[in-house]
Design a protein around this motif. Structure first.
Motif, PDB file in Angstrom:
ATOM      1  N   ARG A 119       0.715  -1.333   0.182  1.00  0.00           N
ATOM      2  CA  ARG A 119      -0.053  -0.265   0.226  1.00  0.00           C
ATOM      3  C   ARG A 119       0.858   1.645   0.238  1.00  0.00           C
ATOM      4  O   ARG A 119       2.111   1.323   0.946  1.00  0.00           O
ATOM      5  CB  ARG A 119      -0.885   0.071   1.241  1.00  0.00           C
ATOM      6  N   LEU A 120       0.345   2.440  -0.977  1.00  0.00           N
ATOM      7  CA  LEU A 120       0.899   3.606  -0.862  1.00  0.00           C
ATOM      8  C   LEU A 120       0.903   4.421   0.884  1.00  0.00           C
ATOM      9  O   LEU A 120      -0.136   4.523   0.855  1.00  0.00           O
ATOM     10  CB  LEU A 120       0.218   4.244  -2.068  1.00  0.00           C
ATOM     11  N   VAL A 121       1.687   4.972   1.424  1.00  0.00           N
ATOM     12  CA  VAL A 121       1.326   5.449   2.561  1.00  0.00           C
ATOM     13  C   VAL A 121       2.085   7.046   2.210  1.00  0.00           C
ATOM     14  O   VAL A 121       2.880   7.310   1.528  1.00  0.00           O
ATOM     15  CB  VAL A 121       2.062   5.147   3.781  1.00  0.00           C
ATOM     16  N   ARG A 122       1.997   8.331   3.068  1.00  0.00           N
ATOM     17  CA  ARG A 122       2.821   9.286   2.659  1.00  0.00           C
ATOM     18  C   ARG A 122       3.375   9.606   4.734  1.00  0.00           C
ATOM     19  O   ARG A 122       2.405   9.581   5.845  1.00  0.00           O
ATOM     20  CB  ARG A 122       1.766  10.590   2.749  1.00  0.00           C
ATOM     21  N   LEU A 123       5.195   9.604   4.287  1.00  0.00           N
ATOM     22  CA  LEU A 123       4.855   9.742   5.843  1.00  0.00           C
ATOM     23  C   LEU A 123       5.797  11.158   5.693  1.00  0.00           C
ATOM     24  O   LEU A 123       6.529  11.844   5.087  1.00  0.00           O
ATOM     25  CB  LEU A 123       6.525   9.258   6.586  1.00  0.00           C
ATOM     26  N   LEU A 124       5.254  11.914   7.337  1.00  0.00           N
ATOM     27  CA  LEU A 124       6.326  12.849   6.880  1.00  0.00           C
ATOM     28  C   LEU A 124       6.889  12.421   8.501  1.00  0.00           C
ATOM     29  O   LEU A 124       6.792  12.444   9.733  1.00  0.00           O
ATOM     30  CB  LEU A 124       5.284  14.465   7.652  1.00  0.00           C
ATOM     31  N   VAL A 125       8.024  13.203   8.019  1.00  0.00           N
ATOM     32  CA  VAL A 125       9.465  13.206   8.639  1.00  0.00           C
ATOM     33  C   VAL A 125      10.548  14.087   9.095  1.00  0.00           C
ATOM     34  O   VAL A 125      10.218  15.256   8.405  1.00  0.00           O
ATOM     35  CB  VAL A 125      10.794  12.046   7.500  1.00  0.00           C
ATOM     36  N   ASN A 126      10.685  13.972  10.040  1.00  0.00           N
ATOM     37  CA  ASN A 126      12.082  15.101  10.441  1.00  0.00           C
ATOM     38  C   ASN A 126      12.941  14.404  10.802  1.00  0.00           C
ATOM     39  O   ASN A 126      13.368  13.804  11.047  1.00  0.00           O
ATOM     40  CB  ASN A 126      11.391  15.372  11.995  1.00  0.00           C
ATOM     41  N   ARG A 127      14.452  15.062   9.426  1.00  0.00           N
ATOM     42  CA  ARG A 127      15.138  14.342   9.434  1.00  0.00           C
ATOM     43  C   ARG A 127      16.526  16.196   9.673  1.00  0.00           C
ATOM     44  O   ARG A 127      16.330  16.618   8.670  1.00  0.00           O
ATOM     45  CB  ARG A 127      15.985  13.897   8.242  1.00  0.00           C
ATOM     46  N   ASN A 128      16.873  16.165  10.501  1.00  0.00           N
ATOM     47  CA  ASN A 128      18.498  16.820  10.661  1.00  0.00           C
ATOM     48  C   ASN A 128      17.138  18.424  10.665  1.00  0.00           C
ATOM     49  O   ASN A 128      17.874  19.083  10.208  1.00  0.00           O
ATOM     50  CB  ASN A 128      19.323  16.916   9.223  1.00  0.00           C
ATOM     51  N   GLY A 129      16.102  17.808  11.578  1.00  0.00           N
ATOM     52  CA  GLY A 129      15.891  19.208  12.047  1.00  0.00           C
ATOM     53  C   GLY A 129      15.166  20.098  10.447  1.00  0.00           C
ATOM     54  O   GLY A 129      13.898  21.081  10.167  1.00  0.00           O
ATOM     55  N   GLU A 130      14.617  19.076   9.490  1.00  0.00           N
ATOM     56  CA  GLU A 130      14.360  19.784   8.349  1.00  0.00           C
ATOM     57  C   GLU A 130      12.798  18.545   7.556  1.00  0.00           C
ATOM     58  O   GLU A 130      13.156  17.089   8.115  1.00  0.00           O
ATOM     59  CB  GLU A 130      14.637  19.460   6.836  1.00  0.00           C
ATOM     60  N   ARG A 131      11.557  18.982   8.043  1.00  0.00           N
ATOM     61  CA  ARG A 131      10.549  18.076   7.594  1.00  0.00           C
ATOM     62  C   ARG A 131      10.642  18.148   6.419  1.00  0.00           C
ATOM     63  O   ARG A 131      10.227  19.465   5.093  1.00  0.00           O
ATOM     64  CB  ARG A 131       9.257  19.056   8.479  1.00  0.00           C
ATOM     65  N   ILE A 132      10.130  16.518   5.754  1.00  0.00           N
ATOM     66  CA  ILE A 132       9.564  16.170   4.226  1.00  0.00           C
ATOM     67  C   ILE A 132       8.824  15.391   4.589  1.00  0.00           C
ATOM     68  O   ILE A 132       8.185  14.391   5.104  1.00  0.00           O
ATOM     69  CB  ILE A 132      10.885  15.008   4.276  1.00  0.00           C
ATOM     70  N   SER A 133       7.511  15.099   3.215  1.00  0.00           N
ATOM     71  CA  SER A 133       6.994  14.473   2.991  1.00  0.00           C
ATOM     72  C   SER A 133       6.915  13.530   1.692  1.00  0.00           C
ATOM     73  O   SER A 133       7.786  14.033   1.284  1.00  0.00           O
ATOM     74  CB  SER A 133       5.606  15.551   2.712  1.00  0.00           C
ATOM     75  N   ILE A 134       6.501  12.334   2.271  1.00  0.00           N
ATOM     76  CA  ILE A 134       7.154  11.317   1.619  1.00  0.00           C
ATOM     77  C   ILE A 134       6.309  10.188   0.683  1.00  0.00           C
ATOM     78  O   ILE A 134       5.884   9.576   1.420  1.00  0.00           O
ATOM     79  CB  ILE A 134       8.870  10.361   1.751  1.00  0.00           C
ATOM     80  N   PRO A 135       5.775  10.601  -0.035  1.00  0.00           N
ATOM     81  CA  PRO A 135       5.123   9.648  -0.924  1.00  0.00           C
ATOM     82  C   PRO A 135       5.897   7.863  -0.884  1.00  0.00           C
ATOM     83  O   PRO A 135       6.775   8.590  -1.364  1.00  0.00           O
ATOM     84  CB  PRO A 135       4.463   9.962  -1.789  1.00  0.00           C
ATOM     85  N   CYS A 136       5.532   6.874  -0.706  1.00  0.00           N
ATOM     86  CA  CYS A 136       5.841   5.620  -0.858  1.00  0.00           C
ATOM     87  C   CYS A 136       5.617   4.611   0.071  1.00  0.00           C
ATOM     88  O   CYS A 136       4.498   4.520   0.186  1.00  0.00           O
ATOM     89  CB  CYS A 136       7.240   5.965   0.835  1.00  0.00           C
ATOM     90  N   ARG A 137       6.546   3.311  -0.189  1.00  0.00           N
ATOM     91  CA  ARG A 137       5.436   1.789   0.188  1.00  0.00           C
ATOM     92  C   ARG A 137       6.731   1.701   1.033  1.00  0.00           C
ATOM     93  O   ARG A 137       7.895   1.464   1.201  1.00  0.00           O
ATOM     94  CB  ARG A 137       5.493   1.176  -0.607  1.00  0.00           C
ATOM     95  N   ILE A 138       6.233   0.988   2.505  1.00  0.00           N
ATOM     96  CA  ILE A 138       6.827   0.899   3.514  1.00  0.00           C
ATOM     97  C   ILE A 138       7.147  -0.675   2.922  1.00  0.00           C
ATOM     98  O   ILE A 138       6.902  -1.943   2.323  1.00  0.00           O
ATOM     99  CB  ILE A 138       5.753  -0.025   4.932  1.00  0.00           C
ATOM    100  N   LEU A 139       9.075  -1.330   2.764  1.00  0.00           N
ATOM    101  CA  LEU A 139       9.383  -2.420   2.709  1.00  0.00           C
ATOM    102  C   LEU A 139      10.061  -3.369   3.690  1.00  0.00           C
ATOM    103  O   LEU A 139       9.463  -4.250   3.729  1.00  0.00           O
ATOM    104  CB  LEU A 139      11.033  -2.230   2.103  1.00  0.00           C
ATOM    105  N   ASN A 140      10.210  -2.293   4.752  1.00  0.00           N
ATOM    106  CA  ASN A 140      10.252  -3.886   5.965  1.00  0.00           C
ATOM    107  C   ASN A 140      10.209  -2.877   7.338  1.00  0.00           C
ATOM    108  O   ASN A 140      10.629  -1.686   7.620  1.00  0.00           O
ATOM    109  CB  ASN A 140      12.168  -3.966   5.758  1.00  0.00           C
ATOM    110  N   PHE A 141      10.466  -3.623   8.261  1.00  0.00           N
ATOM    111  CA  PHE A 141      10.483  -2.670   9.386  1.00  0.00           C
ATOM    112  C   PHE A 141      11.025  -3.361  10.573  1.00  0.00           C
ATOM    113  O   PHE A 141      10.119  -4.593  10.831  1.00  0.00           O
ATOM    114  CB  PHE A 141       8.832  -2.615  10.356  1.00  0.00           C
ATOM    115  N   LEU A 142      12.009  -3.235  11.901  1.00  0.00           N
ATOM    116  CA  LEU A 142      12.435  -3.879  12.952  1.00  0.00           C
ATOM    117  C   LEU A 142      12.302  -3.231  13.884  1.00  0.00           C
ATOM    118  O   LEU A 142      12.353  -2.167  14.257  1.00  0.00           O
ATOM    119  CB  LEU A 142      13.422  -4.169  12.388  1.00  0.00           C
TER     120      LEU A 142
END
Length: 172
Positions: A119-142
């Motif tokens: 499934r397609l999801v959108r992540l809102l990520v805070n990487r190095n103080g910058e907010r990034i919105s990413i349309p993505c598919r989840i491959l793996n979770f540990l």
């Protein structure tokens, strides 16, 4: 009529192929990344869909089984301790609703469904103080390392994030 037939023969046509590709690499994830790089570098490749071969998630299955056993034993210990000792409630740690949800069985089932269904999801990520919105598919979770591997559908690259970098998951 001649001009119409000439125009039609000069148009670019697309052809669909169904292939199986065997890639040698250390892990399934690295082989997938190699395949994605090859497909993304092809100038004539318009689009592609990987139907099978992503054998990620076996670790999740084993972790879920262990987590269930751990929850059951902790619950049993908690019940026996609560009956034997009545003590004042401890102050709760302040965690965000997402962090509380991320550690739950419900979250792990949600992740598992999204990986299996691609499934397609959108992540809102805070990487190095910058907010990034990413349309993505989840491959793996540990769960043990709290990391997630995702395939960015626009950039066609695989990224790894820690759960503490993720601000929000939203379904597309």
């Amino acid at each position: 009529m001649d001009k119409h037939s000439e125009t039609k023969s000069k148009e670019d046509l697309g052809y669909l192929f169904n292939v199986e590709i065997l890639i040698r690499n250390e892990t399934n994830a690295k082989a997938l990344q190699s395949l994605l790089q090859v497909l993304n570098q092809g100038e004539d490749i318009i689009d592609y869909k990987i139907n099978s071969g992503i054998e990620l998630g076996e670790i999740i299955e084993s972790l879920l089984t262990e987590k269930k056993k751990s929850i059951i034993s902790k619950s049993y210990k908690r019940l026996t301790n609560a009956e034997s000792e009545k003590k004042a409630p401890e102050p709760k740690k302040t965690t965000s609703p997402f962090e509380q949800f991320a550690g739950s069985e419900e979250f792990q089932q949600w992740i598992k469904r999204h990986i299996a269904d691609n499934r397609l999801v959108r992540l809102l990520v805070n990487r190095n103080g910058e907010r990034i919105s990413i349309p993505c598919r989840i491959l793996n979770f540990l769960a043990e390392t709290s990391t997630i591997n995702v395939y960015h559908v626009d950039e066609k690259q695989v990224y790894t994030f820690n759960l503490n970098e993720i601000i929000e998951f939203s379904e597309k």
